[in-house]
Design an enzyme around this catalytic site. Structure first.
Site, PDB file in Angstrom:
ATOM      1  N   LYS A  11       0.808  -1.221   0.000  1.00 56.47           N
ATOM      2  CA  LYS A  11       0.000   0.000   0.000  1.00 56.47           C
ATOM      3  C   LYS A  11       0.847   1.279   0.000  1.00 56.47           C
ATOM      4  O   LYS A  11       2.049   1.242   0.276  1.00 56.47           O
ATOM      5  CB  LYS A  11      -0.926  -0.013   1.216  1.00 56.47           C
ATOM      6  CG  LYS A  11      -1.963  -1.128   1.180  1.00 56.47           C
ATOM      7  CD  LYS A  11      -2.844  -1.065   2.414  1.00 56.47           C
ATOM      8  CE  LYS A  11      -3.923  -2.121   2.400  1.00 56.47           C
ATOM      9  NZ  LYS A  11      -4.776  -2.014   3.615  1.00 56.47           N
ATOM     10  N   PHE A  59     -15.798   3.434   6.678  1.00 55.70           N
ATOM     11  CA  PHE A  59     -14.429   3.837   6.331  1.00 55.70           C
ATOM     12  C   PHE A  59     -14.169   3.874   4.827  1.00 55.70           C
ATOM     13  O   PHE A  59     -13.058   4.177   4.396  1.00 55.70           O
ATOM     14  CB  PHE A  59     -13.411   2.897   6.996  1.00 55.70           C
ATOM     15  CG  PHE A  59     -13.575   1.445   6.617  1.00 55.70           C
ATOM     16  CD1 PHE A  59     -13.070   0.949   5.418  1.00 55.70           C
ATOM     17  CD2 PHE A  59     -14.227   0.565   7.472  1.00 55.70           C
ATOM     18  CE1 PHE A  59     -13.215  -0.381   5.065  1.00 55.70           C
ATOM     19  CE2 PHE A  59     -14.371  -0.782   7.133  1.00 55.70           C
ATOM     20  CZ  PHE A  59     -13.868  -1.251   5.923  1.00 55.70           C
ATOM     21  N   ARG A  87      -1.419 -14.467   4.315  1.00 59.27           N
ATOM     22  CA  ARG A  87      -2.163 -13.834   5.406  1.00 59.27           C
ATOM     23  C   ARG A  87      -1.415 -13.971   6.730  1.00 59.27           C
ATOM     24  O   ARG A  87      -1.409 -13.053   7.547  1.00 59.27           O
ATOM     25  CB  ARG A  87      -3.578 -14.395   5.481  1.00 59.27           C
ATOM     26  CG  ARG A  87      -4.351 -14.031   4.190  1.00 59.27           C
ATOM     27  CD  ARG A  87      -5.813 -14.229   4.277  1.00 59.27           C
ATOM     28  NE  ARG A  87      -6.466 -13.346   5.218  1.00 59.27           N
ATOM     29  CZ  ARG A  87      -6.712 -12.051   5.024  1.00 59.27           C
ATOM     30  NH1 ARG A  87      -6.306 -11.459   3.909  1.00 59.27           N
ATOM     31  NH2 ARG A  87      -7.350 -11.344   5.932  1.00 59.27           N
ATOM     32  N   THR A  93      -4.907  -7.333  10.787  1.00 57.71           N
ATOM     33  CA  THR A  93      -5.197  -6.031  10.182  1.00 57.71           C
ATOM     34  C   THR A  93      -4.741  -4.883  11.075  1.00 57.71           C
ATOM     35  O   THR A  93      -4.149  -3.916  10.602  1.00 57.71           O
ATOM     36  CB  THR A  93      -6.711  -5.904   9.896  1.00 57.71           C
ATOM     37  OG1 THR A  93      -7.099  -6.986   9.044  1.00 57.71           O
ATOM     38  CG2 THR A  93      -7.045  -4.587   9.225  1.00 57.71           C
ATOM     39  N   ARG A 104       2.858  -6.431   9.143  1.00 64.97           N
ATOM     40  CA  ARG A 104       2.141  -5.326   9.785  1.00 64.97           C
ATOM     41  C   ARG A 104       2.730  -4.960  11.144  1.00 64.97           C
ATOM     42  O   ARG A 104       2.730  -3.789  11.513  1.00 64.97           O
ATOM     43  CB  ARG A 104       0.662  -5.655   9.886  1.00 64.97           C
ATOM     44  CG  ARG A 104      -0.009  -5.602   8.506  1.00 64.97           C
ATOM     45  CD  ARG A 104      -1.449  -5.994   8.559  1.00 64.97           C
ATOM     46  NE  ARG A 104      -2.118  -5.772   7.286  1.00 64.97           N
ATOM     47  CZ  ARG A 104      -3.116  -6.510   6.852  1.00 64.97           C
ATOM     48  NH1 ARG A 104      -3.579  -7.518   7.581  1.00 64.97           N
ATOM     49  NH2 ARG A 104      -3.674  -6.249   5.694  1.00 64.97           N
ATOM     50  N   ASN A 114      -1.815   0.119   7.025  1.00 64.54           N
ATOM     51  CA  ASN A 114      -1.255  -1.149   7.500  1.00 64.54           C
ATOM     52  C   ASN A 114      -0.376  -1.864   6.472  1.00 64.54           C
ATOM     53  O   ASN A 114      -0.162  -3.064   6.557  1.00 64.54           O
ATOM     54  CB  ASN A 114      -2.355  -2.059   8.042  1.00 64.54           C
ATOM     55  CG  ASN A 114      -3.375  -2.448   7.001  1.00 64.54           C
ATOM     56  OD1 ASN A 114      -3.186  -2.225   5.804  1.00 64.54           O
ATOM     57  ND2 ASN A 114      -4.464  -3.040   7.445  1.00 64.54           N
ATOM     58  N   HIS A 117      -2.112  -5.535   1.621  1.00 61.19           N
ATOM     59  CA  HIS A 117      -3.423  -6.158   1.428  1.00 61.19           C
ATOM     60  C   HIS A 117      -3.162  -7.526   0.833  1.00 61.19           C
ATOM     61  O   HIS A 117      -2.241  -7.695   0.033  1.00 61.19           O
ATOM     62  CB  HIS A 117      -4.271  -5.325   0.452  1.00 61.19           C
ATOM     63  CG  HIS A 117      -5.461  -6.057  -0.074  1.00 61.19           C
ATOM     64  ND1 HIS A 117      -6.677  -6.034   0.556  1.00 61.19           N
ATOM     65  CD2 HIS A 117      -5.599  -6.868  -1.157  1.00 61.19           C
ATOM     66  CE1 HIS A 117      -7.525  -6.794  -0.129  1.00 61.19           C
ATOM     67  NE2 HIS A 117      -6.893  -7.303  -1.175  1.00 61.19           N
TER      68      HIS A 117
END
Length: 140
Positions: A11, A59, A87, A93, A104, A114, A117
């Site tokens: 991100k 959000f 994951r 998250t 993260r 964070n 994705h």
């Protein structure tokens, strides 16, 4: 064990801090192989389409603004149980809930920023991969 493909995105908060290499290394160290990768600057419209599943969430507009605020790196990963492994390496998250050593926990700034994705299922992975990549761009 099944060889799978999954989608991963680094991100804007992470690309701004030049963490693409560090995050990719963490993925590769976990046994995932990058078989497609490109740096893109998501438009607001692309962000709205990509995250349409969250359209009714409070959000959503903040997410769209954030995801279109800078470059992202979209990737296709391949490996044994790639979806679950990705994951696991990403971590929870909310970075404060993430296990030590996860992406993260190490790199995220907040629950919103964070850093990464990743697809949560085989069906989602297929949808997210085809959103960003044509079959010719995926070189296994």
């Amino acid at each position: 064990m099944a060889l799978e493909r999954t989608f991963s995105m680094i991100k804007p908060d992470a690309t701004r801090r030049n963490l693409t290499g560090a995050i990719t290394k963490m993925l590769e160290d976990a046994g995932l192989r990058v078989i497609a990768s490109k740096r893109v600057w998501m438009s607001k419209r692309e962000a709205e389409k990509f995250y349409a599943v969250h359209k009714e969430r409070p959000f959503f507009s903040e997410l769209v603004e954030f995801m279109s605020s800078g470059p992202t790196v979209v990737q296709v990963l391949e490996g044994e149980n790639a979806i679950a492994k990705n994951r696991e390496v990403m971590g929870a998250t909310n970075p404060s809930d993430a296990e030590e050593g996860t992406i993260r926990k190490v790199h995220a700034l907040s629950i919103g920023e964070n850093s990464v994705h990743g697809s949560d299922s085989a069906e989602t992975a297929k949808t997210e991969i085809t959103f960003w990549f044509s079959e010719i761009e995926i070189v296994g």
